[in-house]
Each structure stands twice: as structure tokens, then as C-alpha cells.
Design an enzyme around this catalytic site. Structure first.
Site, PDB file in Angstrom:
ATOM      1  N   GLU A   5       6.825  60.681  31.118  1.00 31.84           N
ATOM      2  CA  GLU A   5       7.577  60.020  32.191  1.00 31.84           C
ATOM      3  C   GLU A   5       8.520  61.046  32.820  1.00 31.84           C
ATOM      4  OE1 GLU A   5       7.995  56.752  33.853  1.00 31.84           O
ATOM      5  OE2 GLU A   5       9.115  58.271  34.959  1.00 31.84           O
ATOM      6  N   GLN A  17      12.276  46.316  39.239  1.00 31.40           N
ATOM      7  CA  GLN A  17      11.949  46.202  40.658  1.00 31.40           C
ATOM      8  C   GLN A  17      12.033  44.772  41.220  1.00 31.40           C
ATOM      9  OE1 GLN A  17       8.149  48.321  41.304  1.00 31.40           O
ATOM     10  NE2 GLN A  17       8.681  49.685  39.636  1.00 31.40           N
ATOM     11  N   CYS A  43       3.344  42.642  43.459  1.00 33.94           N
ATOM     12  CA  CYS A  43       4.038  41.430  43.873  1.00 33.94           C
ATOM     13  C   CYS A  43       3.698  41.043  45.305  1.00 33.94           C
ATOM     14  CB  CYS A  43       5.544  41.537  43.707  1.00 33.94           C
ATOM     15  SG  CYS A  43       6.278  39.887  43.764  1.00 33.94           S
ATOM     16  N   ALA A  46       5.393  40.120  35.423  1.00 30.42           N
ATOM     17  CA  ALA A  46       5.079  38.937  34.612  1.00 30.42           C
ATOM     18  C   ALA A  46       3.693  39.060  33.989  1.00 30.42           C
ATOM     19  CB  ALA A  46       5.162  37.687  35.479  1.00 30.42           C
ATOM     20  N   CYS A  56       4.499  34.527  40.188  1.00 32.20           N
ATOM     21  CA  CYS A  56       5.213  35.013  41.353  1.00 32.20           C
ATOM     22  C   CYS A  56       6.393  34.087  41.599  1.00 32.20           C
ATOM     23  CB  CYS A  56       4.266  35.028  42.552  1.00 32.20           C
ATOM     24  SG  CYS A  56       5.040  35.805  43.971  1.00 32.20           S
TER      25      CYS A  56
HETATM   26  P1  FAD Z   1       6.133  50.886  37.233  1.00 35.36           P
HETATM   27  O1  FAD Z   1       7.106  49.941  36.641  1.00 35.36           O
HETATM   28  O2  FAD Z   1       6.249  51.200  38.694  1.00 35.36           O
HETATM   29  O3  FAD Z   1       6.234  52.203  36.367  1.00 35.36           O
HETATM   30  C1  FAD Z   1       5.424  53.325  36.554  1.00 35.36           C
HETATM   31  C2  FAD Z   1       6.101  54.498  35.861  1.00 35.36           C
HETATM   32  O4  FAD Z   1       5.200  55.604  35.825  1.00 35.36           O
HETATM   33  C3  FAD Z   1       7.349  54.966  36.586  1.00 35.36           C
HETATM   34  O5  FAD Z   1       8.417  55.050  35.682  1.00 35.36           O
HETATM   35  C4  FAD Z   1       6.962  56.315  37.163  1.00 35.36           C
HETATM   36  O6  FAD Z   1       8.053  57.213  37.245  1.00 35.36           O
HETATM   37  C5  FAD Z   1       5.916  56.778  36.179  1.00 35.36           C
HETATM   38  N1  FAD Z   1       4.954  57.722  36.734  1.00 35.36           N
HETATM   39  C6  FAD Z   1       4.481  57.767  38.000  1.00 35.36           C
HETATM   40  N2  FAD Z   1       3.619  58.787  38.128  1.00 35.36           N
HETATM   41  C7  FAD Z   1       3.544  59.384  36.905  1.00 35.36           C
HETATM   42  C8  FAD Z   1       2.807  60.492  36.418  1.00 35.36           C
HETATM   43  N3  FAD Z   1       1.994  61.201  37.230  1.00 35.36           N
HETATM   44  N4  FAD Z   1       2.966  60.832  35.129  1.00 35.36           N
HETATM   45  C9  FAD Z   1       3.798  60.125  34.305  1.00 35.36           C
HETATM   46  N5  FAD Z   1       4.516  59.072  34.742  1.00 35.36           N
HETATM   47  C10 FAD Z   1       4.370  58.710  36.028  1.00 35.36           C
HETATM   48  N6  FAD Z   1       7.006  41.462  39.444  1.00 35.36           N
HETATM   49  C11 FAD Z   1       7.280  40.257  38.925  1.00 35.36           C
HETATM   50  O7  FAD Z   1       6.797  39.934  37.835  1.00 35.36           O
HETATM   51  N7  FAD Z   1       8.080  39.361  39.570  1.00 35.36           N
HETATM   52  C12 FAD Z   1       8.663  39.652  40.758  1.00 35.36           C
HETATM   53  O8  FAD Z   1       9.410  38.843  41.315  1.00 35.36           O
HETATM   54  C13 FAD Z   1       8.415  40.923  41.333  1.00 35.36           C
HETATM   55  N8  FAD Z   1       8.968  41.258  42.514  1.00 35.36           N
HETATM   56  C14 FAD Z   1       8.800  42.515  43.005  1.00 35.36           C
HETATM   57  C15 FAD Z   1       9.432  42.859  44.193  1.00 35.36           C
HETATM   58  C16 FAD Z   1       9.322  44.139  44.707  1.00 35.36           C
HETATM   59  C17 FAD Z   1      10.011  44.481  45.993  1.00 35.36           C
HETATM   60  C18 FAD Z   1       8.541  45.109  44.000  1.00 35.36           C
HETATM   61  C19 FAD Z   1       8.433  46.509  44.537  1.00 35.36           C
HETATM   62  C20 FAD Z   1       7.886  44.761  42.831  1.00 35.36           C
HETATM   63  C21 FAD Z   1       7.997  43.472  42.332  1.00 35.36           C
HETATM   64  N9  FAD Z   1       7.345  43.074  41.163  1.00 35.36           N
HETATM   65  C22 FAD Z   1       7.561  41.823  40.635  1.00 35.36           C
HETATM   66  C23 FAD Z   1       6.290  43.929  40.578  1.00 35.36           C
HETATM   67  C24 FAD Z   1       6.691  44.691  39.331  1.00 35.36           C
HETATM   68  O9  FAD Z   1       7.916  45.344  39.519  1.00 35.36           O
HETATM   69  C25 FAD Z   1       5.580  45.685  39.013  1.00 35.36           C
HETATM   70  O10 FAD Z   1       4.346  45.011  38.962  1.00 35.36           O
HETATM   71  C26 FAD Z   1       5.805  46.409  37.699  1.00 35.36           C
HETATM   72  O11 FAD Z   1       7.029  47.099  37.716  1.00 35.36           O
HETATM   73  C27 FAD Z   1       4.663  47.382  37.425  1.00 35.36           C
HETATM   74  O12 FAD Z   1       4.879  48.051  36.215  1.00 35.36           O
HETATM   75  P2  FAD Z   1       4.107  49.418  35.896  1.00 35.36           P
HETATM   76  O13 FAD Z   1       4.634  49.868  34.593  1.00 35.36           O
HETATM   77  O14 FAD Z   1       2.664  49.245  36.118  1.00 35.36           O
HETATM   78  O15 FAD Z   1       4.634  50.406  37.040  1.00 35.36           O
END
Ligand code: FAD
Length: 399
Positions: A36, A44, A162, A310, A342
Site C-alpha cells: 500500500e 469514502q 457506489c 457494503a 446502497c
Molecule cells: P479502495 O478502498 O479504494 O482501496 C484501494 C487501495 O489500494 C487504496 O488504499 C490505494 O491507495 C491502494 N492502491 C491503489 N493502487 C495500488 C497499487 N498499484 N499497489 C498497491 N496499492 C494500491 N460504499 C458503500 O458501501 N456505501 C456508500 O454509501 C458508498 N458511497 C460512496 C460514495 C463515494 C463518493 C465513493 C467514491 C465511494 C462510495 N462507496 C460506498 C464505495 C466504497 O467506498 C468502495 O466500494 C470501497 O472503498 C472499495 O474498496 P477497495 O478496497 O476495493 O478500494
């Protein structure tokens, strides 16, 4: 060059990566590494409320070090690819990491540059996006400063995280302008690439009525084709007829087009079935069909359900269980049923909670209350309850 090796390597320390790391450590896997590069971890889902002035963006961020589970090796690098044959992950500093099991959770890529003019315009000239921590506070500034005229709320084509978020800010802005006597002098247009309001039809009907209640025009099968920020002009494309329309706007909010990160999209793990390059995994076991020691979850996984935190809450225990099974040489028996939810904020103090699975069957967490009706208690859940569940439950592998 010989690679450093870890038993389990997790790429990404966001919602999905930390949730799985915490669960694996609780299950006493000794050697877990999280790759990371960022020092900050964001919650988010609150960015929607930041964009509506209902909370401060600083409340959505914590030091990455504070969420990293004890005993995990944190590798502060960016992964630049995966070689599933060699079982290695090349890193930004030119070294690479070996793994026994790999969990891919790097999230997705925001492609502001995919719409001509958007990259230059966003954050200025009334052009807003809640999809980045630095931009969400600007949304609120623009909403407060809006003058009578047209406001556009755009959902881009393709899977996005989302998918309800571009609608939520439309309702929050409309609610604010109504309470400040501006709504009657504004034309609100919701631009949607699909023929439906929402992937789940029951909640789609509810949202249709909510949009109508604010006088929002909904343009289906329509996309944002171009933005001219300084002149506050946008071009919309009706994809059914091919016609273009130019509109002046006071305010424009858009989610950017999204895809898998380029290094995933162009690599061997990308699902060739779709144009967005998300990782191909079995939709139930979340395991790669081609490389059984590779798993993916969260936004980067190509799953036929909405990309939300979620959903990850239900995916993380499945990935953790199936990684443990792989380590024992046992079959992957834990299954994810596509649950996603959602929380659609419909006013500064109202929310409805859409929850469903792969079959689009409603999956209410609170069966005794009607979550299809916008409710104050659900708003309180979003504003105060879910962040607590996130920081203290999910990220610690407890919820
Ligand atoms: P992320 O949480 O984005 O994490 C990805 C991680 O990988 C980051 O820390 C990043 O730095 C790291 N990374 C990136 N590239 C690399 C790399 N090359 N090597 C190593 N690490 C890397 N979800 C809900 O459940 N309810 C809601 O109401 C909701 N509302 C939302 C509103 C908005 C405006 C947004 C933007 C999102 C919302 N979401 C909601 C969605 C939710 O936030 C995401 O689906 C969730 O955070 C995804 O998790 P993830 O771990 O897949 O990605």
C-alpha cells in the site's frame, strides 16, 4: 533477482485489503504483507455528505498506520503488475515480492480524462465530483454559490463504485436549494447512461418518485460527451438516437468514468469478457479460475453486483476463508452471494437503504422497518452508525 517472499500478499490497503488482512491475522496466518503506497486511509462513503456540507472531509481520513492490523508487514510501495506463473508481484521500486497466496484489492482507477474537457474543468467553474477527497469539499462550495440556471448530475457509463452516489448528491443539492428558496429557479437534469434509474427495479421505482418530487428531469440513455469549464457549457449525447445537445450550466456534478487500474487491465488477470479490465474471479468463491492461489475482491473484481464497501463487508470473510482453505490444500467452499447495499441519501436528514444480491432479491438487514421509505433513523445510521461499524468492526475483521 530473487524475490522477498510472504505467505500471503495483499495488494491494496483500502477497505477490502485491510478487512482481509485483519481476518487472516485473527486466523493466525503468521506472514501477511500488505502492499500500500498511501499514508492515508479514507472512508469514502462519507464523501457524499462532505459534498453536501454535512460533515468535514478530515473526518473521512485516518493514518494508514492506524488501520494496519498488528503483525502485518506493510510494504509502502505500489504494485506494478502480477506474474501469476512466477507467483510474484513487481513493485514500483524495481524489486518484487513472492507469494503463496495473493489477494488483489487495489480498488479502481478514476478516468477523468476519458471525457474531453473534464480533467481540466473539475474542481473549477462549478464542475464538481465527490469521487476524490480533495474535490468533495469543492462540491459543497459550488452548491452554496449556485445561481439560478441549470444543474447537471451525471452518471457515466460502465461499472462505477457506489453507482447511487451521483444520484445522492442530486437529491442533497435539490434539498439544499429548496430550503434556500432557489429550487424553483433552477432546472435540474439527471444524466444516466442506462434505461433504468437503478439496477434493482423496486428501489428504481422509489427513486423515480423522489427525483420527480424535486422536479428533476431524468435523461436516460444519455452521456456527458464534453465539458467546457470556463464557458460552463456541456454537450450531452443521446446514445439511443445519436443526437447531441449543448447546454449552459451553473453547476455540474459527475462521477468520472472508471476502470481497473491500467497495470491490471493490461495484465494476465484482467477479465477479457468486458472492456474495463476488472479481475476475473469466480463470482461465488472470489478465486481466479486460472490461478487458484489468486483471489480478488472489492472494486477491482469483475463481479455482477454493485461495487460498494457494503459488498466488501460480505466478500472479505469469503476471501479469508478461501485463502485459509487454499493454505490447507482444501477446496474453496465459502461463497459470496452478491450482497450489496446502497444507502441513498434523499435529503439532509433522510435516507433509504437498498440491499440486494446477485438475483436482485431484496436482502434487508432490518426486516422489521420499511427501508424503501426515506427515513431519519436510516440517515443517522449513515452519518454516525456505519462509520463506527467501518473503523471499529470491518477494518478489524470483526464485522
Ligand atoms: P479502495 O478502498 O479504494 O482501496 C484501494 C487501495 O489500494 C487504496 O488504499 C490505494 O491507495 C491502494 N492502491 C491503489 N493502487 C495500488 C497499487 N498499484 N499497489 C498497491 N496499492 C494500491 N460504499 C458503500 O458501501 N456505501 C456508500 O454509501 C458508498 N458511497 C460512496 C460514495 C463515494 C463518493 C465513493 C467514491 C465511494 C462510495 N462507496 C460506498 C464505495 C466504497 O467506498 C468502495 O466500494 C470501497 O472503498 C472499495 O474498496 P477497495 O478496497 O476495493 O478500494
Amino acid at each position: 533477482m530473487s524475490a522477498r517472499r510472504h505467505e500471503v500478499v495483499i495488494v491494496g490497503g483500502g477497505t477490502a485489503g485491510i478487512s482481509v488482512a485483519a481476518r487472516l491475522r485473527r486466523a493466525r496466518v503468521a506472514d501477511v504483507a500488505v502492499v500500500e503506497p498511501s499514508d492515508v486511509h479514507y472512508y469514502q462513503p462519507l464523501w457524499t455528505l462532505v459534498g453536501a456540507g454535512l460533515t468535514d472531509v478530515r473526518k473521512t481520513a485516518r493514518p494508514e498506520a492506524s488501520v494496519m492490523p498488528k503483525g502485518v508487514t506493510w510494504i509502502r510501495q505500489r504494485a506494478t503488475g502480477v506474474d501469476p506463473e512466477a507467483r510474484t508481484v513487481p513493485l514500483g521500486d524495481g524489486t518484487s515480492l513472492g507469494y503463496e497466496q495473493l489477494v488483489l484489492a487495489p480498488g479502481l482507477q478514476l478516468n477523468f480524462d476519458a471525457i474531453p474537457g473534464l480533467q481540466a474543468a473539475v474542481g473549477h467553474d462549478g464542475v464538481a465530483s465527490n469521487y476524490r477527497a480533495d474535490l468533495a469539499p469543492r462540491t459543497w462550495e459550488f452548491i452554496q454559490r449556485a445561481e439560478p440556471g441549470t444543474a447537471l448530475f451525471v452518471t457515466p457509463p460502465g461499472p462505477i463504485k457506489c453507482a447511487g452516489a451521483p444520484q445522492k448528491i442530486a437529491y442533497l443539492a435539490a434539498d439544499h436549494w429548496r430550503r434556500h428558496g432557489l429550487l424553483d429557479r433552477m432546472r435540474l437534469i439527471m444524466v444516466m447512461p442506462t434505461a433504468a434509474m437503478f439496477s434493482q427495479p423496486d428501489w428504481g421505482e422509489v427513486l423515480k418518485r423522489i427525483a420527480a418530487g424535486y422536479g428533476i428531469e431524468v435523461r436516460h440513455n444519455t452521456e456527458l460527451a464534453e465539458v467546457d469549464g470556463p464557458n460552463r457549457r456541456a454537450v450531452l449525447l443521446d446514445t439511443a438516437t445519436g443526437t447531441k445537445e449543448e447546454l449552459d450550466f451553473q453547476f455540474l456534478h459527475t462521477a468520472p468514468p472508471q476502470s481497473a487500474p491500467d497495470w491490471i487491465r493490461t495484465g494476465p488477470l484482467a477479465d477479457p469478457a468486458g472492456p474495463y479490465g476488472y479481475v476475473k474471479v469466480d463470482q461465488y468463491t472470489l478465486r481466479s479460475p486460472d490461478w487458484p492461489d489468486v483471489f480478488a475482491l472489492g472494486d477491482v473484481a469483475n463481479l455482477p453486483t454493485s461495487k460498494t464497501g457494503a459488498a466488501i463487508r460480505k466478500q472479505a470473510p469469503v476471501v479469508a476463508a478461501n485463502v485459509l482453505a487454499a493454505r490447507r490444500g482444501a477446496p474453496a467452499t465459502a461463497r459470496y452471494d452478491g450482497y450489496t447495499s446502497c444507502p441513498v441519501v434523499t435529503a439532509h436528514n433522510r435516507m433509504l437503504l437498498a440491499e440486494f444480491d446477485y438475483t436482485l432479491t431484496p436482502r434487508p438487514s432490518f426486516p422489521v422497518i420499511d427501508t424503501m421509505r426515506p427515513r431519519y433513523d436510516m440517515y443517522l445510521l449513515k452519518r454516525y452508525g456505519l462509520p463506527q461499524l467501518y473503523w471499529h468492526g470491518m477494518l478489524r475483521g470483526r464485522a
